[in-house]
Motif scaffolding. Structure first.
Motif, mmCIF file in Angstrom:
data_model
loop_
_atom_site.group_PDB
_atom_site.id
_atom_site.type_symbol
_atom_site.label_atom_id
_atom_site.label_comp_id
_atom_site.label_asym_id
_atom_site.label_seq_id
_atom_site.Cartn_x
_atom_site.Cartn_y
_atom_site.Cartn_z
ATOM 1 N N LYS A 83 20.187 75.969 76.025
ATOM 2 C CA LYS A 83 20.598 75.581 74.673
ATOM 3 C C LYS A 83 21.072 74.130 74.656
ATOM 4 O O LYS A 83 20.702 73.361 73.762
ATOM 5 N N LYS A 84 21.853 73.758 75.646
ATOM 6 C CA LYS A 84 22.341 72.377 75.762
ATOM 7 C C LYS A 84 21.175 71.407 75.925
ATOM 8 O O LYS A 84 21.210 70.267 75.433
ATOM 9 N N GLY A 86 18.374 71.623 74.535
ATOM 10 C CA GLY A 86 17.736 71.413 73.242
ATOM 11 C C GLY A 86 16.801 72.522 72.804
ATOM 12 O O GLY A 86 16.052 72.367 71.834
ATOM 13 N N SER A 88 15.665 76.075 71.157
ATOM 14 C CA SER A 88 16.103 76.962 70.072
ATOM 15 C C SER A 88 15.576 78.385 70.239
ATOM 16 O O SER A 88 16.201 79.338 69.789
ATOM 17 N N ALA A 485 15.213 65.720 78.099
ATOM 18 C CA ALA A 485 16.477 65.954 77.401
ATOM 19 C C ALA A 485 16.653 64.958 76.257
ATOM 20 O O ALA A 485 17.073 65.323 75.148
ATOM 21 N N ASP A 486 16.329 63.697 76.509
ATOM 22 C CA ASP A 486 16.442 62.682 75.466
ATOM 23 C C ASP A 486 15.460 62.959 74.328
ATOM 24 O O ASP A 486 15.788 62.772 73.146
ATOM 25 N N LEU A 488 14.231 65.904 73.395
ATOM 26 C CA LEU A 488 14.684 67.052 72.611
ATOM 27 C C LEU A 488 15.897 66.690 71.764
ATOM 28 O O LEU A 488 16.060 67.209 70.655
ATOM 29 N N ALA A 489 16.744 65.789 72.259
ATOM 30 C CA ALA A 489 17.871 65.328 71.441
ATOM 31 C C ALA A 489 17.361 64.613 70.196
ATOM 32 O O ALA A 489 17.916 64.776 69.095
ATOM 33 N N LEU A 490 16.306 63.818 70.365
ATOM 34 C CA LEU A 490 15.690 63.154 69.213
ATOM 35 C C LEU A 490 15.108 64.179 68.241
ATOM 36 O O LEU A 490 15.336 64.103 67.033
ATOM 37 N N ASN A 492 15.894 67.285 67.794
ATOM 38 C CA ASN A 492 16.916 68.089 67.125
ATOM 39 C C ASN A 492 17.837 67.270 66.228
ATOM 40 O O ASN A 492 18.478 67.824 65.331
ATOM 41 N N GLY A 493 17.893 65.967 66.457
ATOM 42 C CA GLY A 493 18.846 65.146 65.711
ATOM 43 C C GLY A 493 18.260 64.243 64.661
ATOM 44 O O GLY A 493 18.997 63.649 63.866
ATOM 45 N N SER A 494 16.934 64.127 64.625
ATOM 46 C CA SER A 494 16.296 63.188 63.706
ATOM 47 C C SER A 494 15.818 63.890 62.438
ATOM 48 O O SER A 494 14.971 64.788 62.501
#
Length: 606
Positions: A83-84, A86, A88, A485-486, A488-490, A492-494
């Motif tokens: 989960k951390k 990224g 779902s 990781a970067d 998936l952060a994009l 989930n966050g964009s």
């Protein structure tokens, strides 16, 4: 004269592409769970391999020699880390009981004949009992279902949705349910076996013919054999109506009958509802009641879309948020299975995967990406599952594919950001799993084995004895996982990536219009919402960097709601901290290394 004609042709092309981009999306049939975001991140876990820390890795090793992962190995810590990372949704592959050479007869489970099993562990797509789970995955075989239910509960506790495989087209040749609910009849139990086809039969038969095992079926050393008997012979899972299929057929499986008479011009007999339809509906409802959140439907296109159009709404009456993902490889049938078959999502293998694979191997062309979005744009792009690995495909790092896991960087960014639909990763992709030896039935084929017991060294390094902290990864593996990781952060966050419109910039930069822009290897596009506007530039060239100025035409600025003569601030948001101010009319200067990506957020300066 040639220059003038060329300029006119490019002007016409520009106007055509701009008009395509500007087209409003047609109204499509609403999805039953349309309130959910389509930008899910699906992580496929081969359950038997995930938590196996055994390092023996003997060719054709038994369960006791090579070990096997368990439901219980997928701990709260493991799920928390996913989960951390990224993720779902988790897709647990190989959950439902399938044929195997491992003997579980002491637990009341019928022993399988090795002549109709692939590999010692067996294929997870040769289902032996739709109402049971794979005993390999249980610490206590007697309580195997309770252990699966606990995994579902742990997954939900970690705020992860759970998918499992639904295999509707075929079953193991010795299908027998020993735990089926009261009143349930096994497949074929009430068939009229003297008829090659009957609409209410579950199987297709070859009357008066005995099934023959293909020549040269490999049986591993130490496995006891007895002749396999099947009379009358049944049709094989990949639509082979022969009493003796080949070793290359799905010989270990039997084709299920959904009321289609394949040998009589594929005539359809759907009224009254075929018995197989009813049985399959009950099976889906059984797993939905276990708390499963969705189904990846194996070879869905080999089952008539009319069945799906009936059964998916039936199952969603119980839970409208269930999702159904179709494995499908025929683009001509995409719309049919989405809009008549009611699927939520389809595999995008033949389109984007194949296009990106060619680029990763050094011989593709970015025009293929443009063709993919043109075929899907405004229709179903958000409903295509993008991926670069799964259990069927070669591992990226293998000698059969890119040979280097880092060659996936531009392709993964495109897979993740091209549209607002789902992204899928296969376990170990993010640490560069590289099969190098034959593991069992499938041989040395660049894939992680589907059929045999094995340990995956690169993944074991991330598991790190159950800490799931990557403590044994080397520096290159850590770097690779950091990229994922970067990314998936994009994702989930964009807002632009998750919800935005898409604009292809190739037509404004190709064919020498921009110095330094290689039409075959460079790809640029916009993703935009009212809240966020992104410029994404990818360099697929594996040997050469690029230095160019990316043109954003007036039409694109206007589409984003910005002035085509304005001045804008571009802030790098992916790996290269940089901010610059550009004039809309002069383009965006970009310098990149080989095999790389740059992503800029476009803002109006204060």
């Amino acid at each position: 004269m040639k220059t003038t004609i060329k300029a006119l042709l490019w002007l016409v092309a520009d106007l055509f592409v701009a008009s395509v981009v500007a087209q409003p999306s047609p109204k499509l049939p609403p999805r039953m769970n349309s309130s959910q975001t389509d930008k899910i991140v699906l992580y496929q876990i081969y359950t038997r391999l995930f938590g196996n820390l055994n390092t023996t890795n003997k060719f054709y090793g038994t369960r006791d020699e090579n070990g096997t992962g368990k439901f219980n190995d997928i701990t709260d810590t493991a799920l928390k880390e996913l989960k951390k990372f990224g993720i779902s949704h988790v897709w647990y592959t190989g959950v439902i009981e399938h044929a195997t050479m491992t003997d579980y007869s002491a637990y009341g489970i019928l022993k399988d004949n090795p002549y109709v099993v692939k590999g010692i562990a067996g294929s997870p797509y040769a289902i032996k009992d739709y109402y049971d789970v794979n005993p390999d995955l249980a610490v206590d075989v007697r309580h195997r279902m309770a252990e699966f239910e606990a995994l579902v509960a742990r997954s939900h506790k970690a705020n992860l949705k759970v998918l499992i495989d639904f295999v509707p087209n075929h079953v193991a040749r010795q299908y027998t349910s020993d735990v089926k609910p009261e009143g349930v009849k096994d497949f074929g139990e009430e068939d009229q076996r003297d008829q090659a086809f009957h609409p209410q039969n579950n199987f297709y038969y070859l009357p008066d013919r005995k099934f023959s095992v293909p020549d040269n079926v490999p049986v591993p050393p130490g496995i006891a054999t007895v002749p396999y008997e099947e009379f009358p012979a049944k049709a094989t899972g990949n639509d082979v109506f022969s009493a003796k299929p080949s070793i290359n057929d799905w010989f270990e499986t039997v084709k299920l009958n959904y009321g289609v008479d394949y040998l009589n011009h594929r005539r359809k007999h759907f009224n009254p509802i075929p018995n197989t339809w009813l049985k399959m509906r009950d099976i889906l409802l059984y797993w939905a009641a276990k708390g499963v959140d969705g189904f990846r439907c194996d070879m869905a296109e080999m089952v008539p879309f009319e069945f799906w159009g009936w059964v998916i709404p039936e199952v969603k009456k119980v839970n409208p948020d269930l999702i159904f993902v179709a494995e499908i490889y025929n683009p001509a049938e995409y719309r049919n299975y989405l809009f008549n078959g009611k699927f939520d999502y389809l595999y995008d293998k033949v389109g984007l995967y194949d296009s990106l694979r060619r680029l990763m191997e050094g011989h593709g062309h970015t025009a293929d990406i443009t063709r993919v979005w043109q075929q899907e744009s405004g229709d179903f792009a958000n409903r295509m599952v993008r991926f670069l690995e799964n259990h069927d495909e070669h591992r990226i790092a293998s000698k059969y594919f890119a040979k280097n896991p880092f060659y996936a960087i531009p392709a993964m960014v495109v897979s993740a950001t091209l549209h607002s639909g789902p992204l899928m990763l296969y376990f170990g992709q993010e640490v560069g799993v590289t099969p190098t030896v034959a593991e069992g039935f499938s041989g040395d084929d660049g894939r992680t084995t589907m059929f045999d017991y094995w340990g995956v060294p690169e993944y074991q390094a991330w598991v790190n004895g159950g800490k799931f902290d990557g403590g044994k990864l080397n520096e290159e593996q850590k770097k690779l996982r950091g990229f994922y990781a970067d990314l998936l952060a994009l994702v989930n966050g964009s807002d632009a990536v998750r919800n935005g419109a898409f604009y292809d910039l190739q037509y404004a930069n190709n064919n020498g219009q921009r110095a330094g822009y290689n039409a075959a290897k460079h790809y640029a596009y916009l993703r935009h919402t009212d809240k966020q506007k992104l410029l994404i530039v990818c360099n697929f060239d594996l040997q050469n960097g690029m230095q160019t100025t990316v043109s954003i035409p007036a039409h694109a600025w206007e589409t984003m709601g910005l002035s085509p003569t304005g001045k804008y601030s571009l802030k790098e948001i992916f790996h290269h901290p940089q901010t610059m101010t550009v004039e809309a009319t002069t383009g965006v200067p970009v310098m990149m290394s080989e095999n790389s990506v740059r992503i800029f957020e476009i803002k109006v300066p204060k």
